[in-house]
Design a protein around this motif. Sequence first.
Motif, mmCIF file in Angstrom:
data_model
loop_
_atom_site.group_PDB
_atom_site.id
_atom_site.type_symbol
_atom_site.label_atom_id
_atom_site.label_comp_id
_atom_site.label_asym_id
_atom_site.label_seq_id
_atom_site.Cartn_x
_atom_site.Cartn_y
_atom_site.Cartn_z
ATOM 1 N N ILE A 109 0.885 -1.155 0.000
ATOM 2 C CA ILE A 109 0.000 0.000 0.000
ATOM 3 C C ILE A 109 0.925 1.207 0.000
ATOM 4 N N THR A 110 0.748 2.102 -0.957
ATOM 5 C CA THR A 110 1.650 3.250 -1.074
ATOM 6 C C THR A 110 0.854 4.557 -1.081
ATOM 7 N N HIS A 111 1.520 5.597 -0.630
ATOM 8 C CA HIS A 111 0.955 6.940 -0.657
ATOM 9 C C HIS A 111 2.068 7.924 -0.958
ATOM 10 N N LYS A 112 1.720 8.965 -1.695
ATOM 11 C CA LYS A 112 2.674 10.051 -1.884
ATOM 12 C C LYS A 112 2.819 10.778 -0.560
ATOM 13 N N ALA A 113 4.033 11.172 -0.267
ATOM 14 C CA ALA A 113 4.294 11.847 0.999
ATOM 15 C C ALA A 113 5.379 12.888 0.798
ATOM 16 N N LYS A 114 5.546 13.732 1.805
ATOM 17 C CA LYS A 114 6.547 14.783 1.758
ATOM 18 C C LYS A 114 7.334 14.745 3.065
ATOM 19 N N VAL A 115 8.649 14.835 2.954
ATOM 20 C CA VAL A 115 9.506 14.871 4.131
ATOM 21 C C VAL A 115 9.402 16.266 4.737
ATOM 22 N N ILE A 116 8.948 16.351 5.995
ATOM 23 C CA ILE A 116 8.790 17.666 6.612
ATOM 24 C C ILE A 116 9.828 17.938 7.700
ATOM 25 N N ASP A 117 10.518 16.895 8.171
ATOM 26 C CA ASP A 117 11.561 17.098 9.174
ATOM 27 C C ASP A 117 12.465 15.873 9.201
ATOM 28 N N MET A 118 13.746 16.119 9.414
ATOM 29 C CA MET A 118 14.707 15.025 9.530
ATOM 30 C C MET A 118 15.655 15.315 10.685
ATOM 31 N N THR A 119 15.796 14.337 11.559
ATOM 32 C CA THR A 119 16.793 14.391 12.622
ATOM 33 C C THR A 119 17.625 13.120 12.491
ATOM 34 N N PRO A 120 18.705 13.009 13.213
ATOM 35 C CA PRO A 120 19.475 11.766 13.142
ATOM 36 C C PRO A 120 18.670 10.536 13.586
ATOM 37 N N ASP A 121 17.658 10.761 14.423
ATOM 38 C CA ASP A 121 16.876 9.629 14.920
ATOM 39 C C ASP A 121 15.594 9.370 14.130
ATOM 40 N N PHE A 122 14.861 10.438 13.789
ATOM 41 C CA PHE A 122 13.559 10.262 13.147
ATOM 42 C C PHE A 122 13.399 11.158 11.930
ATOM 43 N N THR A 123 12.670 10.622 10.950
ATOM 44 C CA THR A 123 12.252 11.379 9.779
ATOM 45 C C THR A 123 10.739 11.514 9.871
ATOM 46 N N THR A 124 10.246 12.733 9.775
ATOM 47 C CA THR A 124 8.810 12.982 9.850
ATOM 48 C C THR A 124 8.278 13.187 8.439
ATOM 49 N N ILE A 125 7.240 12.422 8.133
ATOM 50 C CA ILE A 125 6.654 12.390 6.801
ATOM 51 C C ILE A 125 5.196 12.844 6.898
ATOM 52 N N GLU A 126 4.773 13.694 5.962
ATOM 53 C CA GLU A 126 3.373 14.102 5.865
ATOM 54 C C GLU A 126 2.779 13.445 4.626
ATOM 55 N N ILE A 127 1.708 12.692 4.832
ATOM 56 C CA ILE A 127 1.057 12.022 3.706
ATOM 57 C C ILE A 127 0.194 13.033 2.980
ATOM 58 N N MET A 128 0.368 13.075 1.667
ATOM 59 C CA MET A 128 -0.410 13.992 0.832
ATOM 60 C C MET A 128 -1.648 13.269 0.316
ATOM 61 N N VAL A 129 -2.811 13.768 0.693
ATOM 62 C CA VAL A 129 -4.062 13.186 0.234
ATOM 63 C C VAL A 129 -4.346 13.743 -1.149
ATOM 64 N N SER A 130 -4.573 12.845 -2.100
ATOM 65 C CA SER A 130 -4.819 13.292 -3.462
ATOM 66 C C SER A 130 -6.117 12.707 -3.988
ATOM 67 N N VAL B 170 14.616 17.324 3.520
ATOM 68 C CA VAL B 170 13.373 17.996 3.906
ATOM 69 C C VAL B 170 12.795 18.696 2.677
ATOM 70 N N GLY B 171 11.500 18.490 2.462
ATOM 71 C CA GLY B 171 10.814 19.088 1.322
ATOM 72 C C GLY B 171 10.672 18.155 0.129
ATOM 73 N N ASP B 172 11.423 17.041 0.116
ATOM 74 C CA ASP B 172 11.345 16.108 -1.008
ATOM 75 C C ASP B 172 10.053 15.298 -0.957
ATOM 76 N N GLU B 173 9.517 15.021 -2.157
ATOM 77 C CA GLU B 173 8.381 14.119 -2.254
ATOM 78 C C GLU B 173 8.919 12.697 -2.323
ATOM 79 N N VAL B 174 8.297 11.805 -1.551
ATOM 80 C CA VAL B 174 8.714 10.408 -1.501
ATOM 81 C C VAL B 174 7.464 9.532 -1.566
ATOM 82 N N ILE B 175 7.676 8.258 -1.670
ATOM 83 C CA ILE B 175 6.583 7.297 -1.620
ATOM 84 C C ILE B 175 6.687 6.553 -0.291
ATOM 85 N N LEU B 176 5.631 6.640 0.514
ATOM 86 C CA LEU B 176 5.563 5.932 1.783
ATOM 87 C C LEU B 176 4.828 4.627 1.524
#
Length: 140
Positions: free
Chosen positions: A5-26, A60-66
């Motif tokens: 199951i995949t969704h388009k997402a955007k990287v909104i924050d990156m730390t050495p421990d965690f990457t925060t992803i926002e799922i884009m509803v389309s 941060v800011g890149d579109e990715v596939i979650l």
Amino acid sequence: MKNEITHKAKVIDMTPDFTTIEIMVSSACSECHAKGLCGVSESEEKVISLPTDPYATYNVGDEVILATKKSMGFKAVWISYVIPLAVLMILILSLLAIFEGAHGKEAIAGLGALAGVAVYYFVIWLLRDRLKNEFVFYIK
């Protein structure tokens, strides 16, 4: 892939421990075969934190596939919808049989069944850290 199951997402924050992803509803969600089972299509914004991949090539800011395995989606449906429905039905029928002939037996059975489902969801809430480790998302 068919087993993901995949969704388009955007990287909104990156730390050495965690990457925060926002799922884009389309609008593609409206044509997805799993839209009735997926909670993503019902909301405007979903934010997920994943362990940061040390070899990540995204910023941060890149579109990715979650993505996640389709089996994880089915497991989530069972935990959140099917099992609570079974608990509700079993409790209603059992309590109606136990309180046969009692005045207001339907109200007692209904309230008891709702209390049973509330206990089920409370147990799921208590197990949230354990469940969080079982539901694995990854960036493609």
